[in-house]
Design a protein around this motif. Structure first.
Motif, PDB file in Angstrom:
ATOM      1  N   PRO A  62      11.128  19.777  -9.548  1.00 45.88           N
ATOM      2  CA  PRO A  62      10.322  20.336 -10.639  1.00 45.88           C
ATOM      3  C   PRO A  62      10.645  19.673 -11.970  1.00 45.88           C
ATOM      4  N   GLY A  63       9.611  19.249 -12.668  1.00 45.83           N
ATOM      5  CA  GLY A  63       9.807  18.612 -13.960  1.00 45.83           C
ATOM      6  C   GLY A  63      10.122  17.143 -13.887  1.00 45.83           C
ATOM      7  N   GLN A  64      10.235  16.583 -12.663  1.00 44.96           N
ATOM      8  CA  GLN A  64      10.534  15.164 -12.492  1.00 44.96           C
ATOM      9  C   GLN A  64       9.287  14.439 -12.000  1.00 44.96           C
ATOM     10  N   PRO A  65       9.014  13.238 -12.513  1.00 45.05           N
ATOM     11  CA  PRO A  65       7.853  12.488 -12.024  1.00 45.05           C
ATOM     12  C   PRO A  65       8.100  11.967 -10.617  1.00 45.05           C
ATOM     13  N   GLN A  66       7.007  11.713  -9.882  1.00 46.25           N
ATOM     14  CA  GLN A  66       7.132  11.100  -8.566  1.00 46.25           C
ATOM     15  C   GLN A  66       7.707   9.703  -8.733  1.00 46.25           C
ATOM     16  N   ARG A  67       8.486   9.251  -7.742  1.00 50.35           N
ATOM     17  CA  ARG A  67       9.020   7.902  -7.806  1.00 50.35           C
ATOM     18  C   ARG A  67       7.902   6.876  -7.744  1.00 50.35           C
ATOM     19  N   SER A  68       8.046   5.836  -8.535  1.00 49.95           N
ATOM     20  CA  SER A  68       6.967   4.855  -8.634  1.00 49.95           C
ATOM     21  C   SER A  68       6.828   4.001  -7.383  1.00 49.95           C
ATOM     22  N   THR A  69       7.905   3.805  -6.644  1.00 48.04           N
ATOM     23  CA  THR A  69       7.841   2.976  -5.453  1.00 48.04           C
ATOM     24  C   THR A  69       7.347   3.788  -4.286  1.00 48.04           C
ATOM     25  N   ASP A  70       6.199   3.446  -3.797  1.00 49.03           N
ATOM     26  CA  ASP A  70       5.611   4.166  -2.662  1.00 49.03           C
ATOM     27  C   ASP A  70       5.943   3.390  -1.389  1.00 49.03           C
ATOM     28  N   SER A  71       7.138   3.656  -0.854  1.00 48.73           N
ATOM     29  CA  SER A  71       7.603   2.895   0.297  1.00 48.73           C
ATOM     30  C   SER A  71       6.724   3.116   1.509  1.00 48.73           C
ATOM     31  N   LEU A  72       6.121   4.291   1.610  1.00 50.85           N
ATOM     32  CA  LEU A  72       5.260   4.569   2.763  1.00 50.85           C
ATOM     33  C   LEU A  72       4.077   3.615   2.795  1.00 50.85           C
ATOM     34  N   ARG A  73       3.382   3.497   1.669  1.00 50.29           N
ATOM     35  CA  ARG A  73       2.214   2.631   1.648  1.00 50.29           C
ATOM     36  C   ARG A  73       2.619   1.184   1.837  1.00 50.29           C
ATOM     37  N   ALA A  74       3.791   0.808   1.272  1.00 53.12           N
ATOM     38  CA  ALA A  74       4.233  -0.566   1.428  1.00 53.12           C
ATOM     39  C   ALA A  74       4.504  -0.894   2.879  1.00 53.12           C
ATOM     40  N   SER A  75       4.977   0.108   3.651  1.00 54.26           N
ATOM     41  CA  SER A  75       5.338  -0.153   5.040  1.00 54.26           C
ATOM     42  C   SER A  75       4.149  -0.098   5.972  1.00 54.26           C
ATOM     43  N   THR A  76       3.068   0.569   5.593  1.00 57.54           N
ATOM     44  CA  THR A  76       1.944   0.727   6.514  1.00 57.54           C
ATOM     45  C   THR A  76       0.742  -0.128   6.143  1.00 57.54           C
ATOM     46  N   ALA A  77       0.623  -0.528   4.888  1.00 54.81           N
ATOM     47  CA  ALA A  77      -0.538  -1.334   4.509  1.00 54.81           C
ATOM     48  C   ALA A  77      -0.300  -2.792   4.873  1.00 54.81           C
ATOM     49  N   PRO A  78      -1.330  -3.527   5.289  1.00 50.71           N
ATOM     50  CA  PRO A  78      -1.169  -4.949   5.576  1.00 50.71           C
ATOM     51  C   PRO A  78      -0.699  -5.683   4.330  1.00 50.71           C
ATOM     52  N   ALA A  98      -3.430 -16.721  15.665  1.00 50.54           N
ATOM     53  CA  ALA A  98      -3.751 -15.814  14.551  1.00 50.54           C
ATOM     54  C   ALA A  98      -3.306 -14.385  14.872  1.00 50.54           C
ATOM     55  N   LEU A  99      -3.455 -13.976  16.143  1.00 48.35           N
ATOM     56  CA  LEU A  99      -2.995 -12.650  16.550  1.00 48.35           C
ATOM     57  C   LEU A  99      -1.475 -12.546  16.460  1.00 48.35           C
ATOM     58  N   THR A 100      -0.782 -13.630  16.812  1.00 43.73           N
ATOM     59  CA  THR A 100       0.687 -13.635  16.719  1.00 43.73           C
ATOM     60  C   THR A 100       1.132 -13.482  15.276  1.00 43.73           C
ATOM     61  N   VAL A 101       0.433 -14.151  14.374  1.00 50.09           N
ATOM     62  CA  VAL A 101       0.743 -14.002  12.937  1.00 50.09           C
ATOM     63  C   VAL A 101       0.493 -12.570  12.493  1.00 50.09           C
ATOM     64  N   GLN A 102      -0.611 -11.994  12.978  1.00 50.02           N
ATOM     65  CA  GLN A 102      -0.925 -10.600  12.633  1.00 50.02           C
ATOM     66  C   GLN A 102       0.157  -9.661  13.136  1.00 50.02           C
ATOM     67  N   ALA A 103       0.671  -9.934  14.356  1.00 47.29           N
ATOM     68  CA  ALA A 103       1.727  -9.095  14.920  1.00 47.29           C
ATOM     69  C   ALA A 103       2.994  -9.194  14.076  1.00 47.29           C
ATOM     70  N   ALA A 104       3.331 -10.409  13.642  1.00 49.96           N
ATOM     71  CA  ALA A 104       4.535 -10.579  12.815  1.00 49.96           C
ATOM     72  C   ALA A 104       4.379  -9.878  11.475  1.00 49.96           C
ATOM     73  N   THR A 105       3.179  -9.947  10.903  1.00 53.09           N
ATOM     74  CA  THR A 105       2.925  -9.281   9.618  1.00 53.09           C
ATOM     75  C   THR A 105       3.016  -7.768   9.758  1.00 53.09           C
ATOM     76  N   ALA A 106       2.450  -7.248  10.858  1.00 55.95           N
ATOM     77  CA  ALA A 106       2.457  -5.802  11.079  1.00 55.95           C
ATOM     78  C   ALA A 106       3.864  -5.276  11.293  1.00 55.95           C
ATOM     79  N   ALA A 107       4.721  -6.083  11.922  1.00 52.28           N
ATOM     80  CA  ALA A 107       6.089  -5.641  12.174  1.00 52.28           C
ATOM     81  C   ALA A 107       6.868  -5.511  10.891  1.00 52.28           C
TER      82      ALA A 107
END
Length: 483
Positions: A126-142, A474-483
């Motif tokens: 309470p009274g504290q701002p949300q942390r600016s680093t959204d690790s969830l989105r960073a880990s799930t977005a391409p 290209a699929l192999t690159v996509q797999a490495a990026t997703a990991a």
């Protein structure tokens, strides 16, 4: 006895000191029975504490806190810490050893009481701002291709609507008040807005927002409301947790998905809503199918179908039988899979939308045809004579989905690409494959990315073609990026 240092001040302890503290430090903490001590910043860098914080389990954090060497050679008793927290020793034992706490007000209160730094927490105080680093989105977005700002603005707008309706807090906890029927209507309206974004953009974009909303709604169960309002309120809570679980699944956060599904199922059971229980278990089965645990998925679906009994509507029967057929086909019993698909089709023709629950609105002909495509692709992997039918069902499913159901369309285009490879149509498969590679980059759905990467198993017989080899790379690159 050996020489040691006082964990509180770092001073040398005498050889005969068996308290683990120098006398001044011992005197300074005589009041620890009434309140937690003020600990140094390095306290939170102790490995067991850091590990418990990373697990997002406040009960384990409290246990690591009690056993920290800062308190001396003997861990703080549960009775002492329970007194600080205003609970009994037995309750604290359940908190430490049970599932993670989900009540944000209790999490925040206890974190402040123990003096846990806001930077270590996975929720806002309470009274504290949300942390600016959204690790969830960073880990799930391409990487390099996040969701566009328009979608983020839409989510911010939905959150503002929820906050304005008193259903969601910002950096503050929502003020308790009396709940009425209008609040339930607003709650369900916000859920429908989130569902629309999920269908278009994928769960990775909005899991954090939906989870925060679901946790906020969960706290409303403790607010005052008329007795007659309890069933629809609990049902809305269950629906919110189901949606949070679904978006977590789509984002690839499988532990979080299971946690929300379990909480949603419990709430749906409390509301006496058997069809909603079945819907949540269907979502759990879809998660098991995605993880290729088809025997477990099939057992879940069959048990759910049996328990529905007289509550089973035509849409529920068609939904469950279609999913059962997919798992049965994956397990190799193709004849039974086709037979059960026929039962699903028969029930689909009996659907009356006005007699179905609102949350079953997503189930349409496209969903049914998608299961046909999935079954026939599995059959084509055993016998190529079924490949042309797999292609036909895939195209029919894509044509049946509405323009707003972007994710389902993309998932079925991935299926169509597989079917075309199995049907020895590599040129057409590559054309579709190039499109889905591009589309996967615009969605925040880990499930879509996983399906795209899995295209590698169906192109094997055409790997000698240079274009197919390039596509596989290209699929192999996509797999490495997703990991």
């Amino acid at each position: 006895m050996t020489h040691a240092n006082c964990p509180r001040c770092g001073g040398r302890l005498a050889r005969d000191n068996d308290s683990g503290r120098r006398t001044p430090c011992h005197a300074a903490e005589r009041d620890r029975l009434s309140a937690p001590p003020v600990v140094p910043a390095t306290f939170w860098e102790h490995e067991p504490v850091r590990r418990a914080l990373a697990e997002r389990h406040l009960g384990r954090v409290i246990r690591a806190y009690r056993c920290h060497p800062y308190h001396g050679r003997v861990a703080l008793p549960q009775t002492v810490v329970a007194g600080w927290l205003g609970i009994t020793q037995a309750q604290l034992s359940r908190v430490e050893n049970g599932p993670p706490l989900v009540h944000l007000d209790r999490l925040a209160h206890w974190a402040q009481l123990l003096g846990i730094p806001a930077s270590c927490l996975w929720f806002a105080l309470p009274g504290q701002p949300q942390r600016s680093t959204d690790s969830l989105r960073a880990s799930t977005a391409p990487q390099g291709a996040g969701p566009d700002e328009g979608r983020r603005a839409l989510l911010a707008g939905i959150a503002a609507v929820a906050a304005g309706a008193g259903l969601l807090g910002g950096t503050e906890l929502v003020q308790r008040r009396r709940i009425g029927t209008a609040d339930i209507a607003r709650l369900n309206a916000v859920l429908e807005l989130y569902r629309s974004v999920d269908r278009e953009s994928g769960g990775g974009l909005l899991y954090r927002e939906v989870a925060r909303f679901a946790e906020s709604v969960y706290r409303m169960l403790d607010w005052s409301h008329p007795t007659g309002l309890n069933p629809p309120l609990v049902e809305a809570v269950a629906t919110a947790r189901q949606l949070a679980g679904w978006t977590a699944l789509d984002a690839g956060r499988h532990d979080d998905a299971q946690r929300h599904f379990v909480a949603g199922e419990r709430a749906a059971l409390a509301a006496g809503n058997v069809p909603l229980v079945a819907m949540i278990r269907y979502a759990q089965a879809k998660q098991l199918q995605h993880l290729r645990h088809n025997r477990d998925a099939l057992a879940t679906l069959q048990l759910t179908h049996a328990q529905l009994g007289s509550h089973a509507t035509p849409a529920a029967k068609a939904l469950l039988w279609g999913a059962e057929a997919a798992s049965i086909a994956a397990l190799g019993d193709h004849q039974s899979a086709v037979r059960i698909l026929g039962k699903a089709s028969d029930q689909f023709e009996r659907i009356n939308k006005e007699r179905e629950p609102a949350w079953m609105g997503f189930y349409d002909r496209g969903e049914l045809l998608a299961q046909y495509g999935r079954v026939y692709r599995d059959m084509a992997r055993y016998d190529s004579k079924h490949a042309s039918e797999a292609v036909r069902w895939g195209r029919d499913a894509i044509a049946a989905f509405g323009a707003a159901n972007v994710r389902s369309t993309v998932l079925n285009e991935v299926g169509l690409c597989s079917a075309l490879f199995l049907a020895d149509e590599p040129e057409q498969a590559l054309a579709v494959g190039a499109r889905v590679l591009e589309q996967a980059q615009t969605m925040s759905s880990k499930r879509v990315v996983d399906r795209v990467v899995n295209l590698r198993r169906d192109l094997a017989r055409h790997r000698q073609l240079p274009e197919v080899g390039a596509f596989e790379r290209a699929l192999t690159v996509q797999a490495a990026t997703a990991a």
